[in-house]
Design an enzyme around this catalytic site. Structure first.
Site, PDB file in Angstrom:
ATOM      1  CE  LYS A  13      36.599 124.758  12.038  1.00  0.00           C
ATOM      2  NZ  LYS A  13      37.320 124.135  10.927  1.00  0.00           N
ATOM      3  NE  ARG A  88      32.659 127.672   7.609  1.00  0.00           N
ATOM      4  CZ  ARG A  88      32.815 126.563   8.322  1.00  0.00           C
ATOM      5  NH1 ARG A  88      32.331 126.469   9.536  1.00  0.00           N
ATOM      6  NH2 ARG A  88      33.449 125.552   7.792  1.00  0.00           N
ATOM      7  NE  ARG A 126      36.317 115.285   8.561  1.00  0.00           N
ATOM      8  CZ  ARG A 126      36.193 116.599   8.585  1.00  0.00           C
ATOM      9  NH1 ARG A 126      36.314 117.243   9.724  1.00  0.00           N
ATOM     10  NH2 ARG A 126      35.972 117.262   7.483  1.00  0.00           N
ATOM     11  NE  ARG A 159      32.058 116.847   7.423  1.00  0.00           N
ATOM     12  CZ  ARG A 159      32.552 117.926   8.028  1.00  0.00           C
ATOM     13  NH1 ARG A 159      32.818 117.896   9.320  1.00  0.00           N
ATOM     14  NH2 ARG A 159      32.797 119.028   7.352  1.00  0.00           N
ATOM     15  NE  ARG A 170      34.551 121.405   3.832  1.00  0.00           N
ATOM     16  CZ  ARG A 170      34.862 120.302   4.505  1.00  0.00           C
ATOM     17  NH1 ARG A 170      34.966 119.153   3.869  1.00  0.00           N
ATOM     18  NH2 ARG A 170      35.046 120.347   5.799  1.00  0.00           N
TER      19      ARG A 170
HETATM   20  P1  AP5 Z   1      38.334 117.776  12.761  1.00  0.00           P
HETATM   21  O1  AP5 Z   1      38.480 117.994  14.218  1.00  0.00           O
HETATM   22  O2  AP5 Z   1      37.153 117.035  12.278  1.00  0.00           O
HETATM   23  O3  AP5 Z   1      38.495 119.187  11.994  1.00  0.00           O
HETATM   24  P2  AP5 Z   1      37.552 120.434  11.851  1.00  0.00           P
HETATM   25  O4  AP5 Z   1      38.411 121.634  11.946  1.00  0.00           O
HETATM   26  O5  AP5 Z   1      36.389 120.328  12.779  1.00  0.00           O
HETATM   27  O6  AP5 Z   1      37.129 120.245  10.333  1.00  0.00           O
HETATM   28  P3  AP5 Z   1      35.723 120.412   9.632  1.00  0.00           P
HETATM   29  O7  AP5 Z   1      35.850 119.787   8.288  1.00  0.00           O
HETATM   30  O8  AP5 Z   1      34.631 119.957  10.533  1.00  0.00           O
HETATM   31  O9  AP5 Z   1      35.674 121.924   9.454  1.00  0.00           O
HETATM   32  P4  AP5 Z   1      34.750 122.690   8.547  1.00  0.00           P
HETATM   33  O10 AP5 Z   1      34.926 124.013   9.143  1.00  0.00           O
HETATM   34  O11 AP5 Z   1      34.993 122.602   7.112  1.00  0.00           O
HETATM   35  O12 AP5 Z   1      33.340 121.924   8.696  1.00  0.00           O
HETATM   36  P5  AP5 Z   1      32.018 122.305   9.443  1.00  0.00           P
HETATM   37  O13 AP5 Z   1      31.365 121.074   9.884  1.00  0.00           O
HETATM   38  O14 AP5 Z   1      32.262 123.389  10.404  1.00  0.00           O
HETATM   39  O15 AP5 Z   1      39.670 117.067  12.244  1.00  0.00           O
HETATM   40  C1  AP5 Z   1      39.838 116.728  10.886  1.00  0.00           C
HETATM   41  C2  AP5 Z   1      40.549 115.362  10.759  1.00  0.00           C
HETATM   42  O16 AP5 Z   1      41.877 115.450  11.256  1.00  0.00           O
HETATM   43  C3  AP5 Z   1      39.888 114.237  11.559  1.00  0.00           C
HETATM   44  O17 AP5 Z   1      40.017 113.047  10.871  1.00  0.00           O
HETATM   45  C4  AP5 Z   1      40.690 114.214  12.864  1.00  0.00           C
HETATM   46  O18 AP5 Z   1      40.644 112.957  13.467  1.00  0.00           O
HETATM   47  C5  AP5 Z   1      42.078 114.575  12.367  1.00  0.00           C
HETATM   48  N1  AP5 Z   1      42.853 115.312  13.360  1.00  0.00           N
HETATM   49  C6  AP5 Z   1      42.390 116.241  14.248  1.00  0.00           C
HETATM   50  N2  AP5 Z   1      43.390 116.737  14.994  1.00  0.00           N
HETATM   51  C7  AP5 Z   1      44.528 116.109  14.551  1.00  0.00           C
HETATM   52  C8  AP5 Z   1      45.909 116.215  14.928  1.00  0.00           C
HETATM   53  N3  AP5 Z   1      46.333 117.051  15.884  1.00  0.00           N
HETATM   54  N4  AP5 Z   1      46.790 115.438  14.258  1.00  0.00           N
HETATM   55  C9  AP5 Z   1      46.388 114.598  13.276  1.00  0.00           C
HETATM   56  N5  AP5 Z   1      45.111 114.454  12.880  1.00  0.00           N
HETATM   57  C10 AP5 Z   1      44.184 115.196  13.512  1.00  0.00           C
HETATM   58  O19 AP5 Z   1      31.169 122.942   8.230  1.00  0.00           O
HETATM   59  C11 AP5 Z   1      30.724 122.143   7.154  1.00  0.00           C
HETATM   60  C12 AP5 Z   1      29.922 123.003   6.202  1.00  0.00           C
HETATM   61  O20 AP5 Z   1      28.773 123.549   6.892  1.00  0.00           O
HETATM   62  C13 AP5 Z   1      30.637 124.225   5.630  1.00  0.00           C
HETATM   63  O21 AP5 Z   1      31.386 123.905   4.492  1.00  0.00           O
HETATM   64  C14 AP5 Z   1      29.449 125.150   5.338  1.00  0.00           C
HETATM   65  O22 AP5 Z   1      28.812 124.792   4.129  1.00  0.00           O
HETATM   66  C15 AP5 Z   1      28.493 124.861   6.476  1.00  0.00           C
HETATM   67  N6  AP5 Z   1      28.677 125.780   7.616  1.00  0.00           N
HETATM   68  C16 AP5 Z   1      29.060 125.445   8.885  1.00  0.00           C
HETATM   69  N7  AP5 Z   1      29.131 126.528   9.667  1.00  0.00           N
HETATM   70  C17 AP5 Z   1      28.784 127.595   8.904  1.00  0.00           C
HETATM   71  C18 AP5 Z   1      28.685 128.985   9.127  1.00  0.00           C
HETATM   72  N8  AP5 Z   1      28.974 129.524  10.324  1.00  0.00           N
HETATM   73  N9  AP5 Z   1      28.317 129.780   8.104  1.00  0.00           N
HETATM   74  C19 AP5 Z   1      28.027 129.272   6.900  1.00  0.00           C
HETATM   75  N10 AP5 Z   1      28.116 127.946   6.601  1.00  0.00           N
HETATM   76  C20 AP5 Z   1      28.493 127.109   7.590  1.00  0.00           C
HETATM   77 MG    MG Z   2      34.307 120.105  12.495  1.00  0.00          MG
END
Ligand code: AP5
Ligand code: MG
Ligand code: ZN
Length: 213
Positions: A13, A88, A126, A159, A170
């Site tokens: 994402k 979410r 990552r 991270r 997660r």
């Molecule tokens: P990346 O692009 O980083 O993936 P992502 O979908 O952004 O993954 P996240 O881990 O950031 O998602 P998340 O939803 O768990 O975390 P968030 O920060 O939102 O890609 C992942 C890896 O794959 C990278 O190494 C990349 O290089 C590689 N990659 C990408 N595309 C590729 C491809 N096509 N082919 C191969 N490799 C590829 O949330 C973190 C925490 O915050 C949550 O757990 C929660 O506690 C809190 N939080 C955030 N938002 C909320 C909310 N709305 N409500 C409640 N809690 C929340």
């Molecule tokens: Mg992300």
């Protein structure tokens, strides 16, 4: 254009949201990035959010919804935005729908679909840039110079919540609380299904083909 990125943790994402933000010149708003910035700065919000994030749980809606609603009301969002990691929960989605009742609902909910098996590999590999937020993968999307961000030259890091145990939690939370949003937006006719297992470039091309130039 108002876009929501849906998809499991590690689905890509953030990676795609950055590319789309550059292409359409609209802000990329990631709740995860906002929480991580607050943790780094040691704010009250950061202290509260860290507890939940380290456990792989969701930060409570009370700390999340108003923050996003306020953010999308700012001037730089007038032409649209990309929401990454929000909504979410069904409650968050309903609150967003209510908040947009007057100015117009979102245009697309882009669902980046990647099976759980591939997720584990992506998250363990990552590396992120703490300075500019760029995301890399040690094998799939490596930095040009090992350990150094291509964009800004800072040292990339792993991270805190990318440890194997937390990743499993997660994913469980995603299936339980976030996956139902796919149906929520499908019923509204907003959902766009994308095969997220393709290369980064091909995922991007697929999204642009579906949502328009
Ligand atoms: P990346 O692009 O980083 O993936 P992502 O979908 O952004 O993954 P996240 O881990 O950031 O998602 P998340 O939803 O768990 O975390 P968030 O920060 O939102 O890609 C992942 C890896 O794959 C990278 O190494 C990349 O290089 C590689 N990659 C990408 N595309 C590729 C491809 N096509 N082919 C191969 N490799 C590829 O949330 C973190 C925490 O915050 C949550 O757990 C929660 O506690 C809190 N939080 C955030 N938002 C909320 C909310 N709305 N409500 C409640 N809690 C929340
Ligand atoms: Mg992300
Ligand atoms: Zn950087």
């Amino acid at each position: 254009m108002k876009i929501i990125m849906l998809g499991a943790p590690g689905a890509g994402k953030g990676t795609q949201a950055k590319l789309l933000s550059d292409k359409y010149s609209i802000p990329h708003i990631s709740t995860g990035d906002i929480f991580r910035a607050n943790i780094k700065e040691g704010t009250e919000l950061g202290k509260k959010a860290k507890e939940y994030m380290d456990a792989g749980a969701l930060v409570p809606d009370e700390l999340t919804v108003d923050l996003v609603i306020d953010r999308i009301g700012r001037e730089d969002c007038a032409k649209g935005y990309i929401l990454d990691g929000f909504p979410r929960t069904i409650n968050q989605a309903q609150k967003l729908t209510e908040a947009l009742a007057e100015t117009g609902d979102i245009d697309f909910a882009v669902n980046v679909d990647v099976p759980d098996e591939a997720i584990i590999d992506r998250m363990s590999g990552r590396r992120v840039c703490p300075a500019c937020g760029a995301s890399y993968h040690v094998v799939n999307i490596p930095t040009k110079v090992e350990g150094i961000c291509d964009r800004c030259g800072a040292a990339v890091i792993q991270r805190d919540d990318d440890k194997a145990e937390t990743v499993k939690k997660r994913l469980d939370v995603y299936h339980e609380q976030t996956q139902p949003l796919i149906d929520y937006y499908r019923e509204k006719g907003k959902e766009v299904e994308i095969d997220g297992t393709q290369s980064m470039e091909n995922v991007f091309t697929s999204i642009v083909e579906k949502i328009g130039e």
